[in-house]
Motif scaffolding. Sequence first.
Motif, PDB file in Angstrom:
ATOM      1  N   HIS A  87      19.416  56.600  48.056  1.00 49.92           N
ATOM      2  CA  HIS A  87      20.629  57.115  48.692  1.00 49.92           C
ATOM      3  C   HIS A  87      20.789  56.568  50.111  1.00 49.92           C
ATOM      4  O   HIS A  87      21.863  56.667  50.695  1.00 49.92           O
ATOM      5  N   ALA A  88      19.703  56.030  50.674  1.00 47.19           N
ATOM      6  CA  ALA A  88      19.737  55.518  52.044  1.00 47.19           C
ATOM      7  C   ALA A  88      20.415  54.154  52.097  1.00 47.19           C
ATOM      8  O   ALA A  88      20.327  53.361  51.169  1.00 47.19           O
ATOM      9  N   LYS A  89      21.074  53.867  53.232  1.00 47.69           N
ATOM     10  CA  LYS A  89      21.792  52.603  53.402  1.00 47.69           C
ATOM     11  C   LYS A  89      21.198  51.730  54.515  1.00 47.69           C
ATOM     12  O   LYS A  89      21.364  50.517  54.512  1.00 47.69           O
ATOM     13  N   ILE A  90      20.508  52.357  55.456  1.00 47.50           N
ATOM     14  CA  ILE A  90      19.871  51.608  56.551  1.00 47.50           C
ATOM     15  C   ILE A  90      18.371  51.883  56.455  1.00 47.50           C
ATOM     16  O   ILE A  90      17.908  52.985  56.768  1.00 47.50           O
ATOM     17  N   VAL A 120      25.493  50.478  63.032  1.00 44.22           N
ATOM     18  CA  VAL A 120      25.748  51.302  61.846  1.00 44.22           C
ATOM     19  C   VAL A 120      27.060  50.881  61.185  1.00 44.22           C
ATOM     20  O   VAL A 120      27.170  50.832  59.951  1.00 44.22           O
ATOM     21  N   GLY A 121      28.028  50.558  62.013  1.00 44.38           N
ATOM     22  CA  GLY A 121      29.317  50.128  61.478  1.00 44.38           C
ATOM     23  C   GLY A 121      29.957  51.183  60.606  1.00 44.38           C
ATOM     24  O   GLY A 121      30.016  52.358  60.960  1.00 44.38           O
ATOM     25  N   ILE A 148      28.866  59.453  58.042  1.00 41.99           N
ATOM     26  CA  ILE A 148      28.379  58.275  58.740  1.00 41.99           C
ATOM     27  C   ILE A 148      26.853  58.266  58.654  1.00 41.99           C
ATOM     28  O   ILE A 148      26.207  59.294  58.820  1.00 41.99           O
ATOM     29  N   ALA A 149      26.277  57.108  58.345  1.00 41.77           N
ATOM     30  CA  ALA A 149      24.829  57.015  58.091  1.00 41.77           C
ATOM     31  C   ALA A 149      23.992  57.562  59.238  1.00 41.77           C
ATOM     32  O   ALA A 149      22.994  58.270  59.028  1.00 41.77           O
ATOM     33  N   VAL A 150      24.363  57.245  60.479  1.00 42.56           N
ATOM     34  CA  VAL A 150      23.743  57.809  61.684  1.00 42.56           C
ATOM     35  C   VAL A 150      24.806  57.787  62.768  1.00 42.56           C
ATOM     36  O   VAL A 150      25.360  56.736  63.071  1.00 42.56           O
TER      37      VAL A 150
END
Length: 323
Positions: A87-90, A120-121, A148-150
Motif C-alpha cells: 500500500h506504500a508509495k514512497i 512527495v508530489g 497525500i502520502a506524507v
Amino acid sequence: MQTKYETVTIFIKRRNKRRKQLFKKYRMILRICAFMLSASLLLFGIGTDTYAKTNAKKENKSDQSTECSYKNKEKIYLDKNWKYADHAKITSGYAVFYKAKKNRKNIIVGINAGHGTSNVGSKKTLCHPDGSKKVTGGTTKAGSTEAIAVSGGMTFRDGTKESTVTLKMAKILRKKLLAEGYDVLMIRTGKDVQLDNVARTVICNNVADIHIALHWDGDGLKYDKGCFYIGVPDKLKTMKPVKNHWEQHEALGNALIKGLKKHKVKINGKGRMAIDLTQTSYSTIPSVDMELGNQASDHSDEALEKLADGLTAGVKKFAKKYL
C-alpha cells in the motif's frame, strides 16, 4: 460387699478403659502430626515450585533481554512481503535501530518524527487498507479514500518548520529512552527520509513494540493550546485491523498523557481528539500520534526536554502494564 475377685476385675476393666482412652488420644495426636507434616511438605513443594518458576521466568527474561536480531545503528528497509507494504508509495528510505547499552528491557519503541519527506508530489496512499472513506476530516477531508502520502507539516510562528522540531524532539526522546533501557527504532534520523506514512507504520508494525509519531498541530491559533493524542473515532472501531488494536492505541495515548501531566506539561482539554488517521488505520501494534502543542508552542531545548521526560514516563507506565 465385693469379693476380691470382683475388685480385681473392676480394676482391670478401668485400667483397660484408660488405656483405650489414652490410645485414642495418642492416635489422634499422631494423625494431627501426620496431617501437619503432609501439609508442610505440600506447602514446601508448592513454594519450591513457585520459586523455581519465578526464577525460571527471571532467567528467561534475562536471557531475552540480551537477545535482539538487530545490530546497533542497523538500517531497516521496508520489506515488500510485510502486510500492507504494497500500500506504500514512497519506500526507498530506511529507519535506524538503536540498541540500549545497559539495563535492556527487550522493548523497542518506534519514534516517528512527523513529516520530513521531500518530493512527495501528487503521490497518495489509501486512507484505509480496505479502501473505505475517511470518517473525519483532518489534513485530508472526510469522505476521501486517498490521502497525500506524507504532508509537509506546518510552520511555527517564529518561522521554524514542524519537521525540524519533530526531528529534534525525536532525538531527545531517543536519548532518554535508551538511558532507561529501551531500544529505539528511529523512523527519521535526518532532514529527509523517503518513507511515506504507510511505509513508516508498516516498518514499526514489524520491528517495534509500540509506535509513537511526534507532531505539533497546525490549527492557526495564536496561543499554545497544549498536548493531546489522536484517538480512534468510534466509526473506525469495527474496521480491520483497527478493531483488534484500537484499545491498545487508546491505552498508549492515555499513558503518554499521564506521563506529560506528571511533568507539569500543558494538556489540551482531556488530552484526546478523535481523528481518522492513516497511521492508526494501518497499525497492528500499540500506536499513537502525539500532538505536542501547536504553532504557538514553545519549542526551545528546555521545553523539548520537559516533553521528552513526560513521554518517557508515559512509555514506562505503558510498558509496565502492557508489555
